[in-house]
Write an enzyme that holds these catalytic residues in place. Structure first.
Site, short mmCIF file in Angstrom:
data_model
loop_
_atom_site.label_atom_id
_atom_site.label_comp_id
_atom_site.label_asym_id
_atom_site.label_seq_id
_atom_site.Cartn_x
_atom_site.Cartn_y
_atom_site.Cartn_z
N HIS A 1 0.85 -1.29 0.07
CA HIS A 1 0.02 -0.09 -0.03
C HIS A 1 0.83 1.40 -0.01
CE1 HIS A 1 -3.96 -1.74 0.55
NE2 HIS A 1 -3.14 -2.78 0.89
N ASP B 1 3.61 9.20 -0.61
CA ASP B 1 2.28 8.77 -0.19
C ASP B 1 2.09 7.59 -1.47
OD1 ASP B 1 0.17 8.26 1.29
OD2 ASP B 1 -0.53 10.05 1.12
P1 ADQ Z 1 -2.79 5.84 4.97
O1 ADQ Z 1 -1.51 6.58 5.04
O2 ADQ Z 1 -3.61 5.71 6.18
O3 ADQ Z 1 -3.06 4.67 4.05
P2 ADQ Z 1 -4.89 7.48 2.98
O4 ADQ Z 1 -4.62 6.69 1.72
O5 ADQ Z 1 -4.88 8.89 2.84
O6 ADQ Z 1 -3.38 7.11 4.18
O7 ADQ Z 1 -5.86 7.01 3.74
C1 ADQ Z 1 -6.38 7.60 5.06
C2 ADQ Z 1 -7.90 7.17 5.26
O8 ADQ Z 1 -7.99 7.61 6.42
C3 ADQ Z 1 -9.01 7.72 4.25
O9 ADQ Z 1 -9.79 6.97 3.91
C4 ADQ Z 1 -9.40 9.00 5.33
O10 ADQ Z 1 -10.83 9.34 5.06
C5 ADQ Z 1 -9.33 8.28 6.68
N1 ADQ Z 1 -9.17 9.39 7.67
C6 ADQ Z 1 -7.95 10.16 7.79
N2 ADQ Z 1 -8.03 11.07 8.63
C7 ADQ Z 1 -9.24 10.88 9.25
C8 ADQ Z 1 -10.23 11.52 10.32
N3 ADQ Z 1 -9.66 12.61 10.82
N4 ADQ Z 1 -11.29 10.89 10.42
C9 ADQ Z 1 -11.83 9.90 9.75
N5 ADQ Z 1 -11.10 9.32 8.86
C10 ADQ Z 1 -9.89 9.79 8.51
C11 ADQ Z 1 -2.35 3.80 3.50
C12 ADQ Z 1 -1.31 4.45 2.35
C13 ADQ Z 1 -1.75 5.14 1.24
C14 ADQ Z 1 -2.75 4.44 0.43
C15 ADQ Z 1 -3.67 3.63 1.34
C16 ADQ Z 1 -4.58 2.69 0.99
O11 ADQ Z 1 -0.29 5.38 2.97
O12 ADQ Z 1 -0.78 5.89 0.40
O13 ADQ Z 1 -3.68 5.36 -0.28
O14 ADQ Z 1 -2.87 2.77 2.49
O15 ADQ Z 1 -4.01 2.00 0.03
#
Ligand code: ADQ
Length: 468
Positions: A156, A364
């Protein structure tokens, strides 16, 4: 039909609790399609740790099985090698790594224990899909235990170029273990290219006629599978009760002002200090935006037991306090910094109420917030996505305002362009972005990965029959 077995650090939940991420929802869908098992860490630390009882839960044809870890495992595996060696290295932050041999051993030990607990649960015709950097070694260990099923792996987070990866003391062992999977998946063609370069340049890899690569006595298929979100559902969330309520609150609070929104776990890879500084620069350079634009950053803490993470929260509190002290007026605060999480439906309402989605990680794998922001917009009056070129999402989402998150000036100018963008250009940029997000969803991603895994699984030679 074969059962799917998913292995990931955190498991479930099996039903939509309103907080389950899009990825969890998509994986549950895949499990429901064929029936399946989701195996991983319970989230708890206990004395018996991974030797303790398996905990099972079941909903219809989907089962979860979780185990605890012991305190030493948590420290050395999760808060140790996974998040102090692998996470920073794979996000190009060699300055933040801790390559203690003890952590590496803890990582191997937990992968071994988890594999040992999983093996008795497996059936001969299962399809196994292992997720992310916590379990690089799992496939190799399952193979050593005699598992013959198709085993796939999806990373991921970014896979870095060899010049960075080779700083990891056990890089060869990690890559060798990746070659034990039938199919390895990355978020972008960039990460895939970095992996292939490693194989060709570091370990004499050879491309085979069927597209696979042979190296170190093994053969693997690798491809890019950009992950998506549960787009259909997410696009409707702003109209749900919770979504509409948060949208109304945001609009009421903003009055006629415009809002820039950021939503991230607190993590040094997300470029949060740069974001705050860019907003400050915007107000310095273009004082006409004072009182007209505000920034909302939602950032719940994560991994606070790792030092680099607790420091960043303090930095952000300091920065937002300073910027607010400098620019606030009686009726306006420039930055609202909220360190808690919100239900997904509320988030969707917040996204819709924000004129600009600011997604500027320094590095990311993909970044799902960029996709969620687009899915939640009103097609008749969409907001503008400002997106880092170093997010995996930038490979697909080319119509966003693509920025270099290290350049505070460039970020500030992009914010200004986004705030001032006329409706016609906003729509023109939004339409292809929306189409992409609605087409490449979390479920299509999972379906395509599994199809490819089954195609590439080299079926083992027939055992000669006893009678023969
Ligand atoms: P993450 O590093 O966690 O994931 P991201 O892809 O942005 O990063 O996913 C975060 C998730 O958490 C999103 O669905 C977002 O809505 C949720 N989230 C964040 N802050 C929140 C809050 N305050 N309240 C509720 N929900 C919140 C890892 C990798 C990424 C990759 C994903 C999926 O680092 O690059 O996209 O896995 O493969």
């Amino acid at each position: 039909m074969s059962r799917i077995v998913i292995v990931s650090n955190r498991v479930g939940p099996l039903s939509d609790t309103g907080r389950a991420g899009g990825l969890a929802v998509a994986l549950v869908d895949v499990l429901r399609d064929r029936g399946g098992l989701w195996f991983g860490w319970s989230g708890a630390v206990s004395d018996e740790g991974s030797y303790g009882a398996l905990r099972f839960a079941e909903e219809g044809n989907v089962q979860t099985a979780t185990i605890d870890v012991a305190q030493a495992d948590y420290d050395e595996f999760y808060a140790g090698f996974a998040n102090r060696a692998l996470w920073p290295t794979l996000h190009y932050r060699l300055d933040l790594t801790d390559f203690d041999r003890r952590l590496e051993e803890g990582y191997r030990r937990v992968n071994e224990r988890f594999a040992a607990r999983l093996v008795p649960l497996l059936r001969p015709d299962d399809i196994v899909w292992v997720h992310d950097y916590h379990f690089f070694l799992m496939g190799e260990m399952l193979r050593d235990a005699g598992v013959k099923s198709p085993i796939g792996f999806f990373l991921h987070i970014p896979f870095p170029v060899p010049e960075i990866l080779t700083a990891l003391p056990n890089h060869k062992k990690i890559v060798h273990a990746m070659l034990a999977y039938d199919q390895v998946g990355f978020q972008t063609s960039n990460h895939l290219a970095a992996f292939e370069r490693y194989l060709f340049e570091e370990v004499d890899g050879v491309r085979e006629a069927d597209g696979g690569i042979s190296a170190m006595g093994r053969k693997v298929h690798a491809a890019a599978f950009p992950i998506g979100i549960d787009a259909e559902a997410f696009s409707k969330f702003p109209e749900s009760d919770e979504g509409a309520e948060s949208l109304a609150l945001v609009r009421n609070e903003l009055d006629e002002r415009k809002q820039i929104v950021g939503v991230d776990r607190i993590d040094y890879s997300k470029g949060l200090p740069q974001r705050f500084s860019a907003f400050e620069r915007l107000l310095e350079l273009y004082p006409e935006h004072k009182g007209e634009v505000s920034m909302l950053q939602i950032a719940p803490p994560s991994r606070s037991e790792v030092r680099a993470y607790s420091q960043i929260q303090r930095t952000l509190e300091g920065l937002s306090g300073r910027i607010n002290g400098r620019f606030s007026d009686l009726d306006w605060n420039p930055i609202q910094f909220i360190t808690r999480s919100f239900p997904r439906r509320s988030l969707a309402g917040i996204y819709r109420g924000s004129a600009v989605g600011l997604v500027t990680p320094l590095r990311d794998g993909m970044n799902l917030v960029a996709k969620e922001y687009i899915a939640a917009q009103d097609p008749e009056d969409p907001g503008v996505l400002v997106l880092s070129r170093f997010a995996g999402a930038a490979e697909e989402m080319r119509e966003a305002l693509i920025v270099n998150p290290y350049s505070i000036d460039e970020l500030a100018e992009a914010l200004r362009a986004a705030i001032q963008m006329p409706l016609a250009e906003r729509k023109q940029r939004f339409e292809p972005l929306y189409h992409g997000v609605m087409t490449n969803t979390a479920s299509s991603w999972a379906r395509i990965f599994l199809e490819r895994l089954l195609e590439t699984h080299a079926s083992p030679p027939e055992e000669p029959s006893e009678e023969g």
